[in-house]
Design an enzyme around this catalytic site. Structure first.
Site, PDB file in Angstrom:
ATOM      1  N   ASN A  10      41.502  31.194  25.308  1.00 16.74           N
ATOM      2  CA  ASN A  10      42.112  32.773  25.706  1.00 16.74           C
ATOM      3  C   ASN A  10      43.115  32.496  26.229  1.00 16.74           C
ATOM      4  O   ASN A  10      42.978  32.399  27.402  1.00 16.74           O
ATOM      5  CB  ASN A  10      41.123  33.615  26.238  1.00 16.74           C
ATOM      6  CG  ASN A  10      41.521  35.118  26.683  1.00 16.74           C
ATOM      7  OD1 ASN A  10      42.712  35.478  26.550  1.00 16.74           O
ATOM      8  ND2 ASN A  10      40.510  35.608  27.556  1.00 16.74           N
ATOM      9  N   TRP A  11      44.240  33.288  26.160  1.00 14.79           N
ATOM     10  CA  TRP A  11      45.362  32.847  26.861  1.00 14.79           C
ATOM     11  C   TRP A  11      45.975  33.786  27.968  1.00 14.79           C
ATOM     12  O   TRP A  11      46.895  34.098  28.566  1.00 14.79           O
ATOM     13  CB  TRP A  11      46.769  32.520  26.309  1.00 14.79           C
ATOM     14  CG  TRP A  11      46.939  30.789  24.994  1.00 14.79           C
ATOM     15  CD1 TRP A  11      46.588  30.065  24.949  1.00 14.79           C
ATOM     16  CD2 TRP A  11      47.436  30.164  24.345  1.00 14.79           C
ATOM     17  NE1 TRP A  11      45.968  29.123  24.384  1.00 14.79           N
ATOM     18  CE2 TRP A  11      47.613  29.081  24.028  1.00 14.79           C
ATOM     19  CE3 TRP A  11      48.845  30.821  23.819  1.00 14.79           C
ATOM     20  CZ2 TRP A  11      48.114  28.483  22.829  1.00 14.79           C
ATOM     21  CZ3 TRP A  11      49.359  30.392  22.857  1.00 14.79           C
ATOM     22  CH2 TRP A  11      49.163  29.125  22.421  1.00 14.79           C
ATOM     23  N   LYS A  12      44.933  34.860  27.296  1.00 11.18           N
ATOM     24  CA  LYS A  12      45.647  36.086  28.535  1.00 11.18           C
ATOM     25  C   LYS A  12      46.771  37.001  28.298  1.00 11.18           C
ATOM     26  O   LYS A  12      47.365  36.178  27.095  1.00 11.18           O
ATOM     27  CB  LYS A  12      45.626  35.909  29.326  1.00 11.18           C
ATOM     28  CG  LYS A  12      43.269  35.486  29.779  1.00 11.18           C
ATOM     29  CD  LYS A  12      42.239  35.936  31.211  1.00 11.18           C
ATOM     30  CE  LYS A  12      41.115  35.263  30.770  1.00 11.18           C
ATOM     31  NZ  LYS A  12      40.730  35.225  32.301  1.00 11.18           N
ATOM     32  N   HIS A  96      36.132  42.236  26.554  1.00  8.01           N
ATOM     33  CA  HIS A  96      36.815  41.538  28.167  1.00  8.01           C
ATOM     34  C   HIS A  96      37.081  42.388  29.059  1.00  8.01           C
ATOM     35  O   HIS A  96      37.288  43.192  28.926  1.00  8.01           O
ATOM     36  CB  HIS A  96      37.950  40.630  27.364  1.00  8.01           C
ATOM     37  CG  HIS A  96      37.995  39.979  28.400  1.00  8.01           C
ATOM     38  ND1 HIS A  96      38.778  39.708  29.889  1.00  8.01           N
ATOM     39  CD2 HIS A  96      37.923  37.957  28.226  1.00  8.01           C
ATOM     40  CE1 HIS A  96      38.658  38.756  30.663  1.00  8.01           C
ATOM     41  NE2 HIS A  96      37.963  38.005  29.138  1.00  8.01           N
ATOM     42  N   GLU A  98      38.507  42.146  31.501  1.00 14.40           N
ATOM     43  CA  GLU A  98      39.941  42.602  32.237  1.00 14.40           C
ATOM     44  C   GLU A  98      40.392  43.510  31.419  1.00 14.40           C
ATOM     45  O   GLU A  98      40.528  44.525  32.017  1.00 14.40           O
ATOM     46  CB  GLU A  98      40.855  41.259  32.392  1.00 14.40           C
ATOM     47  CG  GLU A  98      40.674  40.147  33.056  1.00 14.40           C
ATOM     48  CD  GLU A  98      41.046  39.146  32.428  1.00 14.40           C
ATOM     49  OE1 GLU A  98      41.376  38.831  31.087  1.00 14.40           O
ATOM     50  OE2 GLU A  98      40.344  38.157  33.105  1.00 14.40           O
ATOM     51  N   GLU A 168      30.591  36.103  29.143  1.00 15.09           N
ATOM     52  CA  GLU A 168      31.168  36.277  31.121  1.00 15.09           C
ATOM     53  C   GLU A 168      30.998  37.170  32.069  1.00 15.09           C
ATOM     54  O   GLU A 168      31.875  38.237  32.048  1.00 15.09           O
ATOM     55  CB  GLU A 168      32.464  36.292  29.857  1.00 15.09           C
ATOM     56  CG  GLU A 168      33.233  35.632  29.300  1.00 15.09           C
ATOM     57  CD  GLU A 168      34.565  35.744  28.860  1.00 15.09           C
ATOM     58  OE1 GLU A 168      35.139  34.267  28.558  1.00 15.09           O
ATOM     59  OE2 GLU A 168      35.056  36.704  29.731  1.00 15.09           O
ATOM     60  N   GLY A 174      38.021  32.681  36.148  1.00 14.52           N
ATOM     61  CA  GLY A 174      39.440  32.512  36.804  1.00 14.52           C
ATOM     62  C   GLY A 174      39.141  32.816  38.515  1.00 14.52           C
ATOM     63  O   GLY A 174      39.924  32.319  39.004  1.00 14.52           O
ATOM     64  N   SER A 214      35.550  29.824  34.395  1.00 14.81           N
ATOM     65  CA  SER A 214      35.753  28.602  34.366  1.00 14.81           C
ATOM     66  C   SER A 214      35.744  27.598  34.529  1.00 14.81           C
ATOM     67  O   SER A 214      34.869  26.643  34.830  1.00 14.81           O
ATOM     68  CB  SER A 214      35.567  28.818  35.586  1.00 14.81           C
ATOM     69  OG  SER A 214      35.773  29.931  36.763  1.00 14.81           O
ATOM     70  N   GLY A 235      39.908  30.496  29.260  1.00 13.00           N
ATOM     71  CA  GLY A 235      41.019  31.037  29.779  1.00 13.00           C
ATOM     72  C   GLY A 235      41.661  29.966  30.505  1.00 13.00           C
ATOM     73  O   GLY A 235      42.515  29.453  29.328  1.00 13.00           O
ATOM     74  N   GLY A 236      41.683  29.828  31.484  1.00 20.82           N
ATOM     75  CA  GLY A 236      43.104  28.998  32.373  1.00 20.82           C
ATOM     76  C   GLY A 236      43.250  27.072  31.793  1.00 20.82           C
ATOM     77  O   GLY A 236      44.043  26.830  31.396  1.00 20.82           O
TER      78      GLY A 236
HETATM   79  P1  PGA Z   1      39.143  31.576  32.798  1.00 18.14           P
HETATM   80  O1  PGA Z   1      38.539  32.943  31.698  1.00 18.14           O
HETATM   81  O2  PGA Z   1      38.583  30.564  31.867  1.00 18.14           O
HETATM   82  O3  PGA Z   1      40.052  31.912  33.405  1.00 18.14           O
HETATM   83  O4  PGA Z   1      37.679  31.923  33.718  1.00 18.14           O
HETATM   84  C1  PGA Z   1      37.723  33.290  30.501  1.00 18.14           C
HETATM   85  C2  PGA Z   1      37.805  34.533  29.879  1.00 18.14           C
HETATM   86  O5  PGA Z   1      38.525  35.333  31.080  1.00 18.14           O
HETATM   87  O6  PGA Z   1      38.125  34.579  29.186  1.00 18.14           O
END
Ligand code: PGA
Length: 256
Positions: A10-12, A96, A98, A168, A174, A214, A235-236
């Site tokens: 997930n590049w966001k 998600h 966010e 999640e 993050g 994470s 994500g990251g």
């Molecule tokens: P993260 O994000 O791996 O940076 O914690 C995961 C996500 O939000 O899907």
């Protein structure tokens, strides 16, 4: 029970079209031969066409990070499921945390988006998870169950069987903090039990349930060893193509 394993990046809100094409080339080289897992890259809308072109001929799938519930019309700024299919998407992340937290997406909106994505032939990656206060007060399973029930309400059993679910925990996204492997496994069992109350138990056994929060090359193998964790939403650690390729290989049991 053999279930599909899925590793989704997930590049966001990161990467331009040019960066997506460069990523695709580097990622496919670093990945080497096709992994046994289903690999998905979820890019911003504007990067999807160049990502799709860069991944053409490979088994790596494109995904989006959001979708609207209507198929067309006067919805300024929105993107339909049909448009995502047209842009080469196979998957779409829905719900998600966010988007639920920053953009105020309700369970009802998430449910409508799931329905629209499935109707267009996309595979939704439905995100659910509790916040830290809910975890610390012992409400995590109840919160996630309530989200699942509300989000799946308009779907029939056949539609639900096409989903991927991602657990999640919000406090792990993050932050560098992961849920313990045991807690993640326990929640994935609870999610599968919840699914088994809605669809036949044998069908619930086939729905991939991912862990996200994470996840890194260093910890992916421990999550993948859990019986009810069928992959990860990353994500990251998906932003660098060589690192993410290493994570994908590690998820399949490779040591490097
Ligand atoms: P993260 O994000 O791996 O940076 O914690 C995961 C996500 O939000 O899907």
């Amino acid at each position: 029970m053999a279930r599909k394993t899925v590793i989704a990046g997930n590049w966001k809100m990161n990467k331009t079209a040019a960066q997506a094409s460069a990523y695709a080339a580097e990622f496919l080289t670093a990945l080497g031969q096709a992994p046994l897992t289903e690999v998905v890259l979820c890019a911003p809308f504007t990067a999807l066409p160049s990502l799709q072109a860069g991944l053409a001929g490979s088994d790596v799938r494109c995904g989006a990070q959001n979708v609207f519930w209507a198929s067309a019309g006067a919805y300024t700024g929105e993107i339909s499921a049909e448009m995502l299919v047209d842009a080469g998407c196979t998957y779409v992340i829905i719900g998600h945390s966010e988007r639920r937290e920053i953009l105020g997406e309700s369970d009802e909106l998430v449910a409508r988006k799931l329905k629209a994505a499935l109707s267009a032939g996309l595979i939704p990656i439905l995100c659910v998870g509790e916040n830290l206060a809910q975890r610390e007060t012992g409400q995590a399973v109840a919160v996630v169950n309530a989200q699942m029930r509300a989000n799946l309400a308009p779907l029939d059993a056949v539609e639900i069987q096409r989903l991927v679910v991602a657990y999640e925990p919000i406090w792990a996204i993050g932050t560098g903090k992961t849920a313990s492997v045991a807690d993640a496994q326990e929640m994935c069992v609870a999610i599968r039990a919840c699914l088994a109350e809605i669809v036949p138990a044998a069908a619930a056994e086939h729905i991939p349930i991912l862990y996200g929060g994470s996840v890194k090359t260093e910890n992916i193998a421990a999550f993948m060893r859990q019986q009810d964790i069928d992959g990860a939403l990353v994500g990251g650690a998906s932003l660098d193509p060589a690192d993410f390729a290493a994570l994908v290989r590690r998820s399949g049991g490779e040591a490097n």
